[in-house]
Design an enzyme around this catalytic site. Structure first.
Site, mmCIF file in Angstrom:
data_model
loop_
_atom_site.group_PDB
_atom_site.id
_atom_site.type_symbol
_atom_site.label_atom_id
_atom_site.label_comp_id
_atom_site.label_asym_id
_atom_site.label_seq_id
_atom_site.Cartn_x
_atom_site.Cartn_y
_atom_site.Cartn_z
ATOM 1 N N GLU A 7 0.868 -1.201 0.000
ATOM 2 C CA GLU A 7 0.000 0.000 0.000
ATOM 3 C C GLU A 7 0.893 1.237 0.000
ATOM 4 O OE1 GLU A 7 -3.044 0.597 3.240
ATOM 5 O OE2 GLU A 7 -2.446 2.681 2.931
ATOM 6 N N HIS A 172 -9.107 1.994 -0.018
ATOM 7 C CA HIS A 172 -8.187 2.777 0.809
ATOM 8 C C HIS A 172 -8.959 3.928 1.460
ATOM 9 C CE1 HIS A 172 -5.023 5.750 1.619
ATOM 10 N NE2 HIS A 172 -4.202 4.725 1.703
ATOM 11 N N ASP A 294 2.884 1.795 3.820
ATOM 12 C CA ASP A 294 2.104 3.039 3.743
ATOM 13 C C ASP A 294 3.032 4.241 3.540
ATOM 14 O OD1 ASP A 294 -0.161 4.576 3.488
ATOM 15 O OD2 ASP A 294 -0.881 4.272 5.531
#
Ligand code: MN
Length: 332
Positions: A7, A172, A294
């Protein structure tokens, strides 16, 4: 051990500039302050530059910590706050740029395509192009669009495309839809600290409890942040669904937690808590948990040391670091 981070956010100057324009005057959407802080005129945040950098500092940081690959996605809120025509054009541009870097460095980058839910049929066309022509690896949507969620039948062409193309749709976070956002506007609750999880958790539960996943049984969904708290809630969700049917609940073919284990995988993005990881693996199975950093919102060093030291078997570590991502996102 191969490390694929699942991600990882990027942007392109054209999307960043359009976001800056969007917040040049105050707007009602709860994302206003977050967007202004990163993209607004006079912002001193380093985030915009980090998002737009793919092959310089980003690769150096990946190398420094032994990260083989970023699975890239257009940073939240993507194109979802723009008018439909601009959103479609910018999604196509972002996907073209993404495909370019993925094809030049296939061992370092994979990519999730953006699309504009504002026009579901055009979104589906772009989703098809992203896979058939650009050979990207899946899709990412930043939760609601104009306060609407994907269980609304008008968005079904998007779900149909993802299912038909056999590619995973990552849901998301962005700041909560208008009705959900009000109590979160106090005390800084809107963002990643709490509101993001509430927003995406609600989105996924809408998809499950509406029966949408009976219509799209092969739809593959991914959610970050250790499953946005849903794994922890699954017993209670099943229990209340079973024993206290309420008006508005749909008839379902499976129990809610069975959809979770059939249609949903999660990533560890932004939750470097060994207890939460242990719980999630036991609740969902190690084959449904993927590692993520992230970037650039979380630190690569801590994400790697968390996974290196996590109390899992070597086989499970391989699954989380790369095998699950290879399977779910068709990464070779
Ligand atoms: Mn993220």
């Amino acid at each position: 051990m191969r490390k694929i981070a699942a991600e990882e956010a990027f942007s392109i100057p054209e999307v960043a500039d359009t976001l800056a324009e969007l917040v040049s005057e105050p707007i009602a959407a709860s994302d206003y302050h977050q967007i202004k802080a990163i993209y607004g005129e006079g912002s001193t945040s380093p985030v915009r530059a980090k998002l737009c950098d793919l092959e310089e500092d980003r690769l150096a940081e990946m190398d420094a910590h032994g990260v083989d690959m970023h699975l890239l996605s257009l940073s939240s809120p993507g194109v979802q706050m723009f008018g439909a025509d601009a959103a479609c054009a910018l999604a196509e541009l972002a996907n073209d740029r993404l495909a370019d870097v993925v094809h030049r460095r296939p061992e370092r980058f994979a990519g999730l395509a953006a699309f504009a839910p504002q026009t579901p049929r055009r979104a589906a066309v772009e989703m098809r192009r992203s896979i058939d022509e650009l050979h990207l690896h899946g899709f990412l949507v930043n939760s609601h669009t104009n306060d609407e969620y994907l269980d609304d039948p008008k968005y079904w062409p998007i779900l149909e495309a993802a299912e038909g193309l056999d590619r995973c749709l990552y849901i998301h976070p962005r700041c909560a839809s208008s009705g959900l956002a009000e109590p979160l506007r106090a005390h800084g609750l809107l963002g990643a600290i709490w509101g993001f999880g509430l927003e995406v958790g609600t989105h996924v539960l809408r998809l499950i409890l509406s029966g949408t996943l009976d219509r799209f049984p092969d739809l593959s969904l991914c959610i970050g942040h250790m499953g946005e708290a849903i794994p922890f809630w699954q017993w209670r969700i099943d229990d209340r669904w079973r024993s206290a049917p309420v008006a508005g609940a749909s008839k379902l073919e499976l129990t809610p937690s069975e959809y979770l284990k059939r249609n949903v995988v999660i990533t560890t993005s932004g939750v470097e808590d060994p207890l939460a990881l242990d719980y999630s693996i036991k609740a969902l199975g190690a084959e449904r948990v993927l590692w993520a950093i992230d970037h650039p919102f979380q630190r690569t060093a801590t994400a790697v040391s968390f996974m290196d030291r996590a109390p899992v078997t070597d086989d499970q570590r391989e699954m989380l670091y790369h095998r699950n991502a290879e399977r779910v996102f068709h990464i070779s």
